[in-house]
Design an enzyme around this catalytic site. Structure first.
Site, mmCIF file in Angstrom:
data_model
loop_
_atom_site.group_PDB
_atom_site.id
_atom_site.type_symbol
_atom_site.label_atom_id
_atom_site.label_comp_id
_atom_site.label_asym_id
_atom_site.label_seq_id
_atom_site.Cartn_x
_atom_site.Cartn_y
_atom_site.Cartn_z
ATOM 1 N N HIS A 309 0.820 -1.205 -0.083
ATOM 2 C CA HIS A 309 0.143 0.087 0.186
ATOM 3 C C HIS A 309 0.892 1.276 -0.134
ATOM 4 O O HIS A 309 2.050 1.300 0.683
ATOM 5 C CB HIS A 309 -0.970 0.013 1.157
ATOM 6 C CG HIS A 309 -2.083 0.793 1.177
ATOM 7 N ND1 HIS A 309 -2.170 2.364 1.316
ATOM 8 C CD2 HIS A 309 -3.344 0.766 0.707
ATOM 9 C CE1 HIS A 309 -3.293 2.940 1.044
ATOM 10 N NE2 HIS A 309 -3.984 1.733 0.712
ATOM 11 N N ASP A 366 -7.972 -5.418 -0.099
ATOM 12 C CA ASP A 366 -8.351 -6.410 -1.225
ATOM 13 C C ASP A 366 -7.927 -7.755 -1.066
ATOM 14 O O ASP A 366 -8.450 -8.728 -1.830
ATOM 15 C CB ASP A 366 -7.778 -5.860 -2.415
ATOM 16 C CG ASP A 366 -8.352 -4.559 -3.038
ATOM 17 O OD1 ASP A 366 -7.669 -3.471 -3.109
ATOM 18 O OD2 ASP A 366 -9.533 -4.398 -2.881
HETATM 19 C C1 SDX Z 1 -6.276 -0.028 -3.012
HETATM 20 O O1 SDX Z 1 -4.535 4.427 -2.348
HETATM 21 C C2 SDX Z 1 -5.365 3.849 -1.544
HETATM 22 O O2 SDX Z 1 -5.868 4.117 -0.376
HETATM 23 C C3 SDX Z 1 -5.853 2.795 -2.304
HETATM 24 C C4 SDX Z 1 -7.142 1.727 -1.425
HETATM 25 C C5 SDX Z 1 -8.489 2.544 -1.442
HETATM 26 O O3 SDX Z 1 -9.065 1.990 -0.244
HETATM 27 O O4 SDX Z 1 -8.603 3.329 -2.005
HETATM 28 O O5 SDX Z 1 -6.406 1.300 -0.353
HETATM 29 C C6 SDX Z 1 -7.352 0.597 -2.309
HETATM 30 O O6 SDX Z 1 -6.125 0.269 -4.234
HETATM 31 C C7 SDX Z 1 -5.316 -1.071 -2.200
HETATM 32 C C8 SDX Z 1 -4.182 -1.624 -3.025
HETATM 33 C C9 SDX Z 1 -4.640 -2.551 -3.955
HETATM 34 N N1 SDX Z 1 -3.601 -3.082 -5.230
HETATM 35 C C10 SDX Z 1 -2.824 -4.266 -4.827
HETATM 36 O O7 SDX Z 1 -3.073 -5.122 -3.947
HETATM 37 C C11 SDX Z 1 -1.918 -4.390 -5.926
HETATM 38 C C12 SDX Z 1 -0.580 -4.864 -5.458
HETATM 39 N N2 SDX Z 1 0.091 -3.857 -4.831
HETATM 40 C C13 SDX Z 1 0.838 -3.153 -5.476
HETATM 41 O O8 SDX Z 1 1.070 -3.234 -6.931
HETATM 42 C C14 SDX Z 1 1.594 -1.869 -4.736
HETATM 43 O O9 SDX Z 1 1.846 -2.431 -3.335
HETATM 44 C C15 SDX Z 1 0.634 -0.556 -4.832
HETATM 45 C C16 SDX Z 1 -0.007 -0.227 -5.953
HETATM 46 C C17 SDX Z 1 -0.550 -0.965 -3.770
HETATM 47 C C18 SDX Z 1 1.332 0.565 -4.030
HETATM 48 O O10 SDX Z 1 2.490 0.737 -4.958
HETATM 49 P P1 SDX Z 1 3.548 1.731 -4.445
HETATM 50 O O11 SDX Z 1 3.241 2.438 -3.596
HETATM 51 O O12 SDX Z 1 3.913 2.708 -5.919
HETATM 52 O O13 SDX Z 1 4.567 0.896 -4.202
HETATM 53 P P2 SDX Z 1 5.629 0.564 -5.321
HETATM 54 O O14 SDX Z 1 5.097 -0.186 -6.426
HETATM 55 O O15 SDX Z 1 6.692 1.482 -5.527
HETATM 56 O O16 SDX Z 1 6.630 -0.717 -4.548
HETATM 57 C C19 SDX Z 1 7.738 -0.311 -3.592
HETATM 58 C C20 SDX Z 1 8.507 -1.871 -3.850
HETATM 59 C C21 SDX Z 1 8.724 -2.009 -5.039
HETATM 60 O O17 SDX Z 1 10.047 -2.917 -5.011
HETATM 61 P P3 SDX Z 1 11.444 -2.248 -5.109
HETATM 62 O O18 SDX Z 1 11.578 -1.233 -6.356
HETATM 63 O O19 SDX Z 1 11.708 -1.448 -3.919
HETATM 64 O O20 SDX Z 1 12.353 -3.333 -5.246
HETATM 65 O O21 SDX Z 1 7.776 -2.782 -3.217
HETATM 66 C C22 SDX Z 1 7.484 -3.676 -4.173
HETATM 67 C C23 SDX Z 1 7.808 -3.112 -5.757
HETATM 68 O O22 SDX Z 1 7.980 -4.040 -6.636
HETATM 69 N N3 SDX Z 1 5.944 -4.262 -4.174
HETATM 70 C C24 SDX Z 1 5.445 -5.477 -4.521
HETATM 71 C C25 SDX Z 1 4.178 -5.238 -4.263
HETATM 72 N N4 SDX Z 1 3.874 -4.162 -3.983
HETATM 73 C C26 SDX Z 1 4.816 -3.298 -3.906
HETATM 74 N N5 SDX Z 1 6.330 -6.507 -4.926
HETATM 75 C C27 SDX Z 1 5.394 -7.580 -4.744
HETATM 76 N N6 SDX Z 1 4.058 -7.700 -4.507
HETATM 77 C C28 SDX Z 1 3.441 -6.682 -4.291
HETATM 78 N N7 SDX Z 1 2.325 -6.751 -4.151
#
Ligand code: SDX
Length: 432
Positions: A309, A366
């Site tokens: 998140h 989720d």
């Molecule tokens: C919602 O914003 C809100 O409030 C949203 C929400 C709401 O109520 O409106 O809470 C609802 O959208 C919840 C999120 C649902 N999405 C998912 O579950 C999809 C999977 N999660 C992600 O793709 C990710 O965690 C996000 C999109 C939720 C957040 O992305 P960020 O903040 O841009 O973080 P990032 O992609 O830059 O990740 C940081 C690091 C990266 O690794 P490094 O580059 O540091 O090596 O963490 C890793 C990412 O690769 N990472 C994950 C991961 N999520 C982040 N690695 C594996 N699996 C994951 N799920």
């Protein structure tokens, strides 16, 4: 008003400037850079706005480090335990919990605005049965505006309450009709003697051929799920609603834009992606550890959907509540879902893995919600529609707050250009 003294030294040219510091009611602080460009010629660059507050807001407070979520100051845990979705919608949109008579009249109005114009039912004839219900929802919400021309003037505040009520009430009907269309069953009209959530279940699952028994346990957990999804400060879809609304776009079209943003698999679409991921793991017969390793592999596009998140760097309090409700209800119903076992093992494996621990990746809202929807017999492509239903009061409240703020201006970010510097047109016969 506090101020911050900044000394900028760019290319040997030193400049000092005082910028206002804004302090919120929870002691959060922001540097007000509204005068930055005028004073320095500089703009700030923050592509995903991870370091940028887009607005002041009095609706929802969340603390990602502490795992705190409050609607109008009331903790989500208390609302989940004692309230219902209609009351929470009132709280978010009006700022206070309703009195008994206010709640009764709010509920009465929501009940009496649940039908859509009969002509709109024919819109569904044009969709294939395989149409994703989020596509139907976004277009039907925008199309509602065709039937309420008086609501097209976003600045006409007298139309706000009835327009918000129509959207909150009719989106249930549109969502249920989209589901019925997908399974080839007749549409079921809303029933005025049923509660908000009972109506959703009745419109989705009852058939003309026999009476439908409404399970109060499912009504109760649907209330909880909608409450937990109701608002979440400036997330992607809410920011979209505010951006579209900042152009004085009417509420129907602004909400329709929010539906489109929520559909994204990284946002609200994740609840559908989680179930599809769990099903893929189940069918593969592979260990959850294999998928944890895949999620860590930078050469793989696989992500642990439902994990991570932007703001929560601790447990998402909603995920904790949903997981608890899921465990309790499924055992009470005697539902044995292999996907729940896989989800639990996946969570356990990830939370012990340094990759997830270092990046503070925890289950989000989720991760478990789809397990409950699935136990209720709701198909995966309807999960994000239910997320949208839950988020409606938040989107509406945020749109209202933005339009009531006299300092609101149309959202129009700057950019830094990195393309070609000036060059000239080359006639065809001179090109390579
Ligand atoms: C919602 O914003 C809100 O409030 C949203 C929400 C709401 O109520 O409106 O809470 C609802 O959208 C919840 C999120 C649902 N999405 C998912 O579950 C999809 C999977 N999660 C992600 O793709 C990710 O965690 C996000 C999109 C939720 C957040 O992305 P960020 O903040 O841009 O973080 P990032 O992609 O830059 O990740 C940081 C690091 C990266 O690794 P490094 O580059 O540091 O090596 O963490 C890793 C990412 O690769 N990472 C994950 C991961 N999520 C982040 N690695 C594996 N699996 C994951 N799920």
């Amino acid at each position: 008003m506090d101020t911050a003294k900044l000394v900028l030294n760019i290319e040997g040219k030193e400049q000092s400037l005082d910028l206002p510091v804004i302090t919120g009611s929870e002691k959060e602080k922001a540097l007000d850079i509204g005068s930055l460009r005028a004073k320095t010629g500089l703009v700030a660059l923050d592509p995903a706005f991870g370091n940028t507050a887009s607005t002041l807001s009095a609706i929802t407070f969340l603390d990602g480090e502490q795992g705190i979520l409050r609607y109008r100051g009331i903790p989500i845990e208390e609302l989940g335990a004692h309230s219902n979705f209609v009351e929470v919608a009132y709280l978010l949109i009006n700022g206070q919990l309703p009195t008994k008579s206010q709640l009764e009249s709010y509920r009465y109005n929501l009940t009496r605005h649940s039908m859509i114009h009969e002509d709109m039912k024919r819109f569904f004839d044009g969709y294939p049965s395989t149409a994703h219900p989020m596509a139907i929802l976004s277009s039907m919400v925008c199309s509602l505006s065709a039937y309420y021309p008086d609501a097209l003037d976003a600045m006409n505040t007298e139309m706000f309450d009835i327009t918000a009520t129509r959207i909150l009430s009719k989106v249930r009907t549109i969502s249920a009709y989209a589901y019925k269309k997908s399974i080839g069953q007749p549409f079921v009209y809303p029933q005025n003697h049923l509660s908000y959530c009972a109506n959703i279940l009745n419109m989705m699952f009852s058939v003309p051929a026999e009476p439908y028994h409404i399970d109060e346990e499912w009504v109760k957990i649907l209330n909880l799920l909608l409450i937990l999804h109701a608002d979440h400060e400036q997330n992607c879809s809410t920011s979209t609603v505010r951006t579209v609304g900042s152009a004085h776009t009417n509420l129907f079209a602004s909400i329709s834009a929010g539906v489109c943003a929520l559909w994204g698999p990284l946002h609200g679409g994740a609840n559908q992606e989680v179930l599809e991921m769990l099903e893929k793991i189940r069918v593969s017969g592979d260990s959850v550890q294999k998928y944890v390793e895949l999620a860590k592999d930078k050469n793989s596009t696989f992500r642990l959907m439902g994990f991570g998140h932007r703001v929560y760097k601790n447990f998402d309090p909603r995920a904790t509540l949903i997981k608890g409700a899921c465990d309790k209800l499924l055992s009470k119903k005697g539902v044995k879902d292999p996907l729940l076992d896989i989800a639990r093992r996946l969570e356990e494996a990830a939370l012990k893995d340094s990759y997830f621990v270092e990046r503070k990746l925890y289950p989000n809202v989720d991760f478990y919600s789809g397990i409950i929807y699935r136990a209720m017999g709701i198909p995966t492509d309807m999960f994000t529609v239910l997320f949208a239903l839950g988020r409606l009061p938040g989107w509406i409240a945020q749109w209202k707050e933005m339009n009531a703020d006299k300092s609101t201006r149309i959202v129009r970010p700057r950019q830094i250009y990195t393309g070609e510097t000036e060059r000239h047109y080359v006639p065809m016969d001179k090109r390579g």
